[in-house]
Every structure is written in structure tokens, then in C-alpha cells.
Design an enzyme around this catalytic site. Structure first.
Site: not given
Ligand code: ADE
Length: 259
Positions: A199, A201
Site C-alpha cells: 500500500d 502509506d
Molecule cells: N505494513 C504494511 N503496510 C503498512 C503501513 N502502511 N504501515 C505500517 N505497516 C504496514
């Protein structure tokens, strides 16, 4: 191999070992099998039923148990969030640095005596180069360096936190990369993280904010690619350990013998 979210089993025809340690049992029984001419141990980081959230994983027991079974090189695939727009879902990153933003986790074996290990370069250089080479053979455009910010979780970061992680040089963010890396170093193990972006963040411009559903789905969608890569890394990893990791404790008086 310590498998992350979505990678709960790896080996076929494996023998299962239930191990105990001075730090309690590891996340799950450890399975061991021959892969080509290598002996491989596999441990699902969260337990095979994902019962341990990132902040409750028995990290010390996990690394201790692996070492007690003879493991010396640890490969650590994990799901991460991208902190830059060009690092979209499906991107592999081979981190060379980490920033610890966890709190309250037991992160050392050495609660007595003077044991201060070097951690300037937290990952095994040979392991990282092996992953880079394997990715090239698989035509995976893995990002060869990067800084992994490790947050306490289990919540995802706010947009402000996330923007801050990018501003301080973070490349990806996750919840399990620490203290796993430092505990491996404290046991003189090689440790190589293989980060799969699931993803973007929350602070990345235009992003909608992360959801658990997205993280698990994207990891699942990429499991076959990851497995192929990992099998190649296992075969290519040199056995002679021409890296500094095995000497991490040289010259230091330890308060107890390593397993
Ligand atoms: N693991 C996978 N995506 C994450 C994210 N955006 N923040 C923290 N841990 C994660």
C-alpha cells in the site's frame, strides 16, 4: 525464513519442531525441510493463524529458537507501506537501513553485563546482494536500498506521521522489522529483510489512507512471486558467511552461552 502476513507456510514435506526457549515458545512450531542442497527452517512470524499482532510477537523466542535449531542466516519477508509515490503496491525493496519507532518491546537479550553490539548496518550485505541478484533473474525491479521505518502499531500511521517518516528519509514503513533485526544481530545471525509494498502509506500525496484489507489482499496477490524469489534466494545464498554478521559478538564477554 520468518514469514510475514500472508506467508504462513513455505516448505513441502517438512518436519515440525516444537521448541521452547528461555523467552517462552516461538510464534509457532518451526518446520524444517531440504530445499535443493540447503536445510531450511520456516517460522510464521504471526503464528500460522495470525494470532500475534506485531506488538505481541515473541521476537526474542523466535530468533533464539531458530538459532537453537542451527539457523545462521535469516531471510525476513514482510509487508510494508510505501512512503514515496513511485513505490506502489507490488514493489520489492531490499532495505539497507532502519529507523526504530517502536516502544515498549523487549529488544535485547542482554539485560546484564556490557554487551553493546554494532548496528550501524542492520542488514546482512551478502544476503541483500543475493536477494538483488535473484530479483534480477526473476525480472523483478527490486529497489536495492531503502530505509525501513518500524512503527509500534497495531494502528497505521497518521498522515502527519507518515509525511514525517518520508521527510526524515524513510522509504517504507512496517510494524515488525524491529526488534527482529537487532535480535538477530545480538545472536550473530545474518538477517535480510525482503520488503513487499502492499500500500502507499497515509502521507503519500493523493492516497486514501491504508486499510488492513488492502495490505492482506496485495500480499496474497503477490505470494507466488514472493515464493519464487525466496526459493531462488535460498539456493543462491552462500554458505561460507563472508560477511561481518557472524563476528558481531567477537571480543565481547557474554553473560550466557548462545544456543
Ligand atoms: N505494513 C504494511 N503496510 C503498512 C503501513 N502502511 N504501515 C505500517 N505497516 C504496514
Amino acid at each position: 525464513m520468518i514469514g510475514g502476513s500472508g506467508l504462513y507456510a513455505l516448505l513441502e514435506g517438512a518436519t515440525e519442531f516444537t521448541v521452547d526457549t528461555p523467552y517462552g515458545p516461538p510464534s509457532d512450531p518451526i518446520t524444517i525441510a531440504e530445499v535443493g542442497d540447503r536445510t531450511v527452517a520456516f517460522l510464521p512470524r504471526h503464528g500460522r493463524d495470525h494470532r500475534y499482532p506485531p506488538h505481541r510477537i515473541p521476537y526474542r523466542a523466535n530468533l533464539w529458537a531458530l538459532r537453537s535449531l542451527g539457523v545462521r542466516q535469516v531471510l525476513a519477508p514482510c509487508a510494508v507501506g510505501g512512503l514515496r509515490p513511485e513505490l506502489g503496491p507490488g514493489t520489492f525493496v531490499i532495505p539497507d537501513q532502519l529507523v526504530d519507532r517502536t516502544s515498549g518491546r523487549a529488544q535485547t537479550y542482554y539485560d546484564q553485563g556490557a554487551v553493546h553490539i554494532s548496528f550501524a548496518d542492520p542488514y546482512c550485505p551478502v544476503g541483500r546482494e543475493t536477494v538483488r541478484g535473484a530479483a534480477e533473474r526473476h525480472e523483478i525491479a527490486a529497489v536495492p536500498t531503502g530505509t525501513m521505518v518500524v512503527v509500534e502499531g497495531p494502528r497505521f500511521s497518521t498522515r502527519a506521521e507518515s509525511r514525517w517518516f518520508t521527510a526524515i528519509g524513510g522509504t517504507v514503513v512496517n510494524m515488525t522489522g524491529h526488534p527482529e533485526a537487532v535480535l538477530a544481530r545480538e545472536l550473530a545471525l545474518c538477517y535480510t529483510a525482503i520488503a513487499l509494498v502492499t500500500d502507499l502509506d497515509a502521507g503519500v500525496e493523493g492516497d486514501h489512507g491504508v486499510t488492513q484489507e488492502e495490505v492482506f489482499r496485495v500480499f496474497r496477490e503477490n505470494t507466488a512471486r514472493l515464493r519464487g524469489l525466496l526459493m531462488d534466494v535460498i539456493a543462491a545464498l552462500p554458505t561460507d558467511r563472508a560477511c561481518p554478521c557472524g563476528a558481531a559478538l567477537d571480543g565481547i564477554e557474554l553473560p550466557f552461552a548462545l544456543p
